[in-house]
Design a protein around this motif. Structure first.
Motif, PDB file in Angstrom:
ATOM      1  N   LEU A  74      31.105  37.467  47.614  1.00 11.38           N
ATOM      2  CA  LEU A  74      30.348  38.417  46.803  1.00 11.38           C
ATOM      3  C   LEU A  74      29.536  39.358  47.683  1.00 11.38           C
ATOM      4  CD1 LEU A  74      29.095  36.092  43.932  1.00 11.38           C
ATOM      5  CD2 LEU A  74      30.672  38.018  43.682  1.00 11.38           C
ATOM      6  N   ASP A  75      29.004  38.825  48.780  1.00 11.83           N
ATOM      7  CA  ASP A  75      28.190  39.640  49.688  1.00 11.83           C
ATOM      8  C   ASP A  75      29.023  40.651  50.450  1.00 11.83           C
ATOM      9  OD1 ASP A  75      25.604  40.140  51.090  1.00 11.83           O
ATOM     10  OD2 ASP A  75      26.706  39.386  52.834  1.00 11.83           O
ATOM     11  N   LYS A  76      30.307  40.362  50.641  1.00 13.11           N
ATOM     12  CA  LYS A  76      31.161  41.218  51.451  1.00 13.11           C
ATOM     13  C   LYS A  76      32.082  42.120  50.615  1.00 13.11           C
ATOM     14  CE  LYS A  76      29.817  39.688  55.510  1.00 13.11           C
ATOM     15  NZ  LYS A  76      28.750  38.784  55.066  1.00 13.11           N
ATOM     16  N   THR A  77      31.919  42.117  49.305  1.00 10.95           N
ATOM     17  CA  THR A  77      32.766  42.939  48.434  1.00 10.95           C
ATOM     18  C   THR A  77      31.894  43.696  47.442  1.00 10.95           C
ATOM     19  OG1 THR A  77      33.069  41.115  46.855  1.00 10.95           O
ATOM     20  CG2 THR A  77      34.727  41.345  48.593  1.00 10.95           C
ATOM     21  N   ALA A  78      32.535  44.617  46.727  1.00  9.89           N
ATOM     22  CA  ALA A  78      31.832  45.392  45.710  1.00  9.89           C
ATOM     23  C   ALA A  78      32.598  45.303  44.394  1.00  9.89           C
ATOM     24  CB  ALA A  78      31.712  46.857  46.144  1.00  9.89           C
ATOM     25  N   GLY A  79      31.872  45.331  43.281  1.00  8.15           N
ATOM     26  CA  GLY A  79      32.496  45.410  41.972  1.00  8.15           C
ATOM     27  C   GLY A  79      32.992  44.112  41.402  1.00  8.15           C
ATOM     28  N   LEU A  80      32.610  42.971  42.003  1.00  3.85           N
ATOM     29  CA  LEU A  80      33.092  41.685  41.517  1.00  3.85           C
ATOM     30  C   LEU A  80      31.974  40.797  40.986  1.00  3.85           C
ATOM     31  CD1 LEU A  80      35.763  40.787  44.235  1.00  3.85           C
ATOM     32  CD2 LEU A  80      36.083  41.965  42.051  1.00  3.85           C
ATOM     33  N   ALA A  81      30.774  41.332  40.869  1.00 12.19           N
ATOM     34  CA  ALA A  81      29.643  40.534  40.405  1.00 12.19           C
ATOM     35  C   ALA A  81      29.220  40.894  38.985  1.00 12.19           C
ATOM     36  CB  ALA A  81      28.449  40.698  41.351  1.00 12.19           C
ATOM     37  N   GLN A  82      29.943  41.824  38.361  1.00  5.89           N
ATOM     38  CA  GLN A  82      29.585  42.227  37.013  1.00  5.89           C
ATOM     39  C   GLN A  82      30.847  42.560  36.229  1.00  5.89           C
ATOM     40  OE1 GLN A  82      28.195  44.189  39.734  1.00  5.89           O
ATOM     41  NE2 GLN A  82      30.107  45.358  39.780  1.00  5.89           N
ATOM     42  N   THR A  83      30.701  42.632  34.909  1.00  3.30           N
ATOM     43  CA  THR A  83      31.847  42.950  34.073  1.00  3.30           C
ATOM     44  C   THR A  83      32.291  44.386  34.304  1.00  3.30           C
ATOM     45  OG1 THR A  83      30.389  43.581  32.237  1.00  3.30           O
ATOM     46  CG2 THR A  83      31.160  41.303  32.296  1.00  3.30           C
ATOM     47  N   GLY A  84      33.565  44.648  34.058  1.00  5.41           N
ATOM     48  CA  GLY A  84      34.087  45.989  34.228  1.00  5.41           C
ATOM     49  C   GLY A  84      35.559  45.990  34.570  1.00  5.41           C
ATOM     50  N   THR A  85      36.127  47.179  34.637  1.00  6.33           N
ATOM     51  CA  THR A  85      37.550  47.357  34.899  1.00  6.33           C
ATOM     52  C   THR A  85      37.861  47.129  36.380  1.00  6.33           C
ATOM     53  OG1 THR A  85      37.633  48.989  33.125  1.00  6.33           O
ATOM     54  CG2 THR A  85      39.482  48.965  34.651  1.00  6.33           C
ATOM     55  N   ILE A  86      38.979  46.457  36.655  1.00  7.46           N
ATOM     56  CA  ILE A  86      39.376  46.184  38.039  1.00  7.46           C
ATOM     57  C   ILE A  86      40.882  46.350  38.200  1.00  7.46           C
ATOM     58  CG2 ILE A  86      37.493  44.627  38.663  1.00  7.46           C
ATOM     59  CD1 ILE A  86      39.399  42.310  38.041  1.00  7.46           C
ATOM     60  N   ASN A  87      41.273  46.607  39.443  1.00  4.59           N
ATOM     61  CA  ASN A  87      42.691  46.673  39.803  1.00  4.59           C
ATOM     62  C   ASN A  87      43.220  45.268  40.082  1.00  4.59           C
ATOM     63  OD1 ASN A  87      42.946  49.556  39.759  1.00  4.59           O
ATOM     64  ND2 ASN A  87      41.863  49.632  41.715  1.00  4.59           N
ATOM     65  N   LEU A  88      44.428  45.002  39.603  1.00  6.73           N
ATOM     66  CA  LEU A  88      45.066  43.712  39.815  1.00  6.73           C
ATOM     67  C   LEU A  88      46.375  43.889  40.577  1.00  6.73           C
ATOM     68  CD1 LEU A  88      44.762  42.250  36.193  1.00  6.73           C
ATOM     69  CD2 LEU A  88      43.211  41.833  38.107  1.00  6.73           C
ATOM     70  N   GLU A  89      46.634  42.970  41.497  1.00  5.91           N
ATOM     71  CA  GLU A  89      47.949  42.911  42.146  1.00  5.91           C
ATOM     72  C   GLU A  89      48.303  41.459  42.419  1.00  5.91           C
ATOM     73  OE1 GLU A  89      50.625  44.284  45.993  1.00  5.91           O
ATOM     74  OE2 GLU A  89      48.518  44.899  45.915  1.00  5.91           O
ATOM     75  N   LYS A  90      49.481  41.059  41.960  1.00  8.01           N
ATOM     76  CA  LYS A  90      49.976  39.722  42.263  1.00  8.01           C
ATOM     77  C   LYS A  90      50.459  39.666  43.708  1.00  8.01           C
ATOM     78  CE  LYS A  90      51.647  39.397  37.499  1.00  8.01           C
ATOM     79  NZ  LYS A  90      52.845  39.326  36.628  1.00  8.01           N
ATOM     80  N   ALA A  91      50.431  38.466  44.286  1.00 10.99           N
ATOM     81  CA  ALA A  91      50.858  38.299  45.677  1.00 10.99           C
ATOM     82  C   ALA A  91      52.315  38.713  45.853  1.00 10.99           C
ATOM     83  CB  ALA A  91      50.664  36.859  46.119  1.00 10.99           C
ATOM     84  N   LEU A  92      52.609  39.254  47.024  1.00  8.45           N
ATOM     85  CA  LEU A  92      53.948  39.722  47.372  1.00  8.45           C
ATOM     86  C   LEU A  92      54.912  38.556  47.487  1.00  8.45           C
ATOM     87  CD1 LEU A  92      55.674  42.182  48.432  1.00  8.45           C
ATOM     88  CD2 LEU A  92      54.901  41.536  50.719  1.00  8.45           C
ATOM     89  N   ARG A  93      56.102  38.702  46.902  1.00  8.83           N
ATOM     90  CA  ARG A  93      57.172  37.726  47.073  1.00  8.83           C
ATOM     91  C   ARG A  93      58.147  38.219  48.139  1.00  8.83           C
ATOM     92  NH1 ARG A  93      58.529  37.515  40.710  1.00  8.83           N
ATOM     93  NH2 ARG A  93      58.456  39.742  41.176  1.00  8.83           N
ATOM     94  N   ALA A  94      58.891  37.304  48.724  1.00  8.03           N
ATOM     95  CA  ALA A  94      59.743  37.642  49.872  1.00  8.03           C
ATOM     96  C   ALA A  94      60.773  38.710  49.533  1.00  8.03           C
ATOM     97  CB  ALA A  94      60.433  36.387  50.401  1.00  8.03           C
ATOM     98  N   HIS A  95      61.239  38.781  48.291  1.00  9.42           N
ATOM     99  CA  HIS A  95      62.291  39.725  47.941  1.00  9.42           C
ATOM    100  C   HIS A  95      61.753  41.017  47.318  1.00  9.42           C
ATOM    101  CE1 HIS A  95      61.520  37.534  44.185  1.00  9.42           C
ATOM    102  NE2 HIS A  95      61.939  38.615  43.574  1.00  9.42           N
ATOM    103  N   ASP A  96      60.417  41.186  47.269  1.00 11.13           N
ATOM    104  CA  ASP A  96      59.833  42.376  46.654  1.00 11.13           C
ATOM    105  C   ASP A  96      59.942  43.594  47.568  1.00 11.13           C
ATOM    106  OD1 ASP A  96      59.123  41.127  44.316  1.00 11.13           O
ATOM    107  OD2 ASP A  96      57.058  40.719  44.946  1.00 11.13           O
ATOM    108  N   ARG A  97      59.883  44.779  46.942  1.00  7.68           N
ATOM    109  CA  ARG A  97      59.819  46.011  47.714  1.00  7.68           C
ATOM    110  C   ARG A  97      58.412  46.178  48.295  1.00  7.68           C
ATOM    111  NH1 ARG A  97      62.881  48.028  43.159  1.00  7.68           N
ATOM    112  NH2 ARG A  97      64.936  48.780  43.800  1.00  7.68           N
TER     113      ARG A  97
END
Length: 227
Positions: A74-97
């Motif tokens: 929390l101390d090293k990031t921004a925008g994760l301590a309160q409610t609101g819109t966020i970007n999501l990305e699932k972890a990369l799989r070996a066969h992904d682009r």
């Protein structure tokens, strides 16, 4: 690992403290787009605004999952301590682009938006990065802003830090949470992984980096025979 290509825009709908003091972290409840969690399991990694987190509970029917985030994160990031819109990305799989660039999901610093306005059909975003990150930023190089892989169009060094100018096409603004930014907003920054290794190779002691030097410094087993 990630690519910096956002796969969904979610929302932090609840933030619960995991303890009563500043050394305790928080539990975040995130609401996702429909069907986003259909291929997600407990323990999977999902990047929230560029910060890699672990899914701790999951309710695909309600489109909700939770993560536990430490006080250090929390101390090293921004925008994760309160409610609101966020970007999501699932972890990369070996066969992904690899549509963006190689992203680790580890935030290197917090930047501040100094300028964000529409120019023609696109948007110009300028972010002031901490001075310690300036050497990793280059014209036409890559940077991750709140988890989004972006190309630096211009850099300007100053005593306050390094201002990176970025052009956002309409698709990026419409399909990520970057459209909600404004001057003064804080954003999570991750430098290019390749730049990180190049800096390390250039700054390392060449004598200690030689293979023969490494071998000479490696302890060997000693066998003592007694009779």
């Amino acid at each position: 690992m990630f690519t910096g290509i956002i796969t969904g825009v979610g929302r932090i709908v609840a933030v619960h403290a995991l303890g009563s003091s500043s050394i305790h972290g928080k539990r975040l409840t995130i609401e996702c787009p429909p069907a986003y969690l259909d291929d997600v399991g407990l323990g999977d990694s999902i990047a929230l605004n560029g910060a890699c987190m672990t899914v701790t509970t999951l309710d695909a029917a309600q489109r909700l999952f939770t993560v536990d985030i430490s006080a250090e994160s929390l101390d090293k990031t921004a925008g994760l301590a309160q409610t609101g819109t966020i970007n999501l990305e699932k972890a990369l799989r070996a066969h992904d682009r690899l549509g963006g660039h190689i992203v680790s999901g580890h935030v290197d610093g917090i930047g501040t938006v100094t300028h964000f306005e529409q120019v023609g059909e696109s948007w110009q975003l300028r972010v002031l990065a901490p001075k310690a990150l300036a050497k990793y930023l280059a014209y036409k190089g890559s940077i991750t802003v709140n988890g989004v892989s972006l190309t630096v169009n211009r850099i300007l060094d100053s005593e306050a830090g390094c201002e990176a100018s970025i052009n956002l096409i309409p698709h990026t603004v419409q399909n990520t949470a970057l459209g909600a930014l404004k001057a003064g907003s804080q954003v999570n920054l991750e430098i290019d992984l390749i730049a990180r290794y190049v800096e390390r190779m250039l700054s390392a002691d060449p004598q200690q980096s030689r293979p023969d030097a490494l071998k000479s410094n490696t302890p060997t087993d000693q066998h003592i025979h007694t009779s």
